[in-house]
Scaffold this motif. Structure first.
Motif, mmCIF file in Angstrom:
data_model
loop_
_atom_site.group_PDB
_atom_site.id
_atom_site.type_symbol
_atom_site.label_atom_id
_atom_site.label_comp_id
_atom_site.label_asym_id
_atom_site.label_seq_id
_atom_site.Cartn_x
_atom_site.Cartn_y
_atom_site.Cartn_z
ATOM 1 N N SER A 103 -0.298 -3.555 -4.811
ATOM 2 C CA SER A 103 0.329 -4.863 -4.619
ATOM 3 C C SER A 103 0.892 -5.483 -5.883
ATOM 4 O O SER A 103 1.962 -6.088 -5.851
ATOM 5 C CB SER A 103 -0.670 -5.835 -3.991
ATOM 6 N N ASP A 149 -6.693 -3.760 3.697
ATOM 7 C CA ASP A 149 -7.675 -2.916 3.010
ATOM 8 C C ASP A 149 -8.818 -2.543 3.956
ATOM 9 O O ASP A 149 -9.244 -1.386 3.998
ATOM 10 C CB ASP A 149 -8.253 -3.642 1.793
ATOM 11 N N ARG A 207 -3.758 0.788 -2.761
ATOM 12 C CA ARG A 207 -3.199 -0.561 -2.860
ATOM 13 C C ARG A 207 -2.471 -0.663 -4.197
ATOM 14 O O ARG A 207 -3.039 -0.381 -5.244
ATOM 15 C CB ARG A 207 -4.296 -1.605 -2.776
ATOM 16 N N HIS A 262 0.852 -1.188 0.000
ATOM 17 C CA HIS A 262 0.000 0.000 0.000
ATOM 18 C C HIS A 262 0.885 1.233 0.000
ATOM 19 O O HIS A 262 1.850 1.313 0.763
ATOM 20 C CB HIS A 262 -0.907 0.022 1.237
ATOM 21 N N GLU A 316 -3.594 -8.830 2.574
ATOM 22 C CA GLU A 316 -4.060 -7.693 1.778
ATOM 23 C C GLU A 316 -5.489 -7.286 2.120
ATOM 24 O O GLU A 316 -5.771 -6.101 2.333
ATOM 25 C CB GLU A 316 -3.948 -8.027 0.288
ATOM 26 N N ARG A 341 -9.236 1.344 4.982
ATOM 27 C CA ARG A 341 -10.420 1.959 4.383
ATOM 28 C C ARG A 341 -10.054 3.087 3.415
ATOM 29 O O ARG A 341 -10.452 4.239 3.588
ATOM 30 C CB ARG A 341 -11.354 2.484 5.473
ATOM 31 N N PRO A 342 -9.315 2.777 2.347
ATOM 32 C CA PRO A 342 -8.847 3.837 1.451
ATOM 33 C C PRO A 342 -9.955 4.675 0.824
ATOM 34 O O PRO A 342 -9.778 5.886 0.638
ATOM 35 C CB PRO A 342 -8.053 3.097 0.384
#
Length: 165
Positions: A90, A72, A88, A16, A68, A76-77
């Motif tokens: 990845s 996430d 994220r 991230h 992952e 809490r993007p």
């Protein structure tokens, strides 16, 4: 003369990209993050995750890919306040682990950064170049982890094979 090293391409890592004021990121993420590193180009590790300080108000969070979804959910993007960014990324990097007594010598062939332990200690993490490509280098037990853009993974694997042969 061959080098006394091994290298392996690692599985995709949960990664991230975090940007914004440290205090705002810490308040938002709570205990989902390891402690923030105090110095640029260093990392901290806790709870199976690594937090790398890679630039002003810029960090990378790395963990095993199995974490992952948990990361996430914790970060809490999509709900983050406007002063921070949590993305994220990845699948953007191919990771390699270079270990063994001659790992530093192989990395000296690959990259111009001074990776001597007096300059790039056990908590070292930073962007440089490797084989002419933008690369992220971190210390690991007995060597280094090297990450490059995913599309360059096969090329870097070929270069590493040639260097250590």
């Amino acid at each position: 003369m061959p080098y006394d090293v091994t290298f392996e391409r690692l599985e995709t890592q949960a990664l991230h990209d975090l940007k914004g004021p440290r205090e705002a990121l810490a308040a938002w993420a709570g205990d989902a993050l390891p402690p923030f590193p105090d110095q640029p180009n260093t990392k901290t590790e806790a709870g199976g995750a690594t937090l790398m300080f890679i630039g002003p108000d810029h960090w990378l969070l790395r963990a095993d890919l199995t974490r992952e979804g948990t990361l996430d959910a914790a970060l809490r993007p999509a709900e983050a306040p406007p002063e921070i960014s949590l993305v994220r990324v990845s699948d953007t990097l191919a990771w390699f682990r270079i270990t063994g007594p001659d790992a530093a010598e192989v990395m000296a062939v690959a990259c111009p950064m001074d990776l001597h332990t007096s300059r790039f200690g056990p908590d070292g993490a930073g962007f440089t170049e490797a084989f002419g490509l933008k690369a992220l280098v971190t210390r690991c037990a007995d060597g280094f982890d090297l990450a490059v853009e995913q599309s360059f993974g096969p090329m870097v694997a070929d270069y590493l094979t040639r260097v250590i042969s």
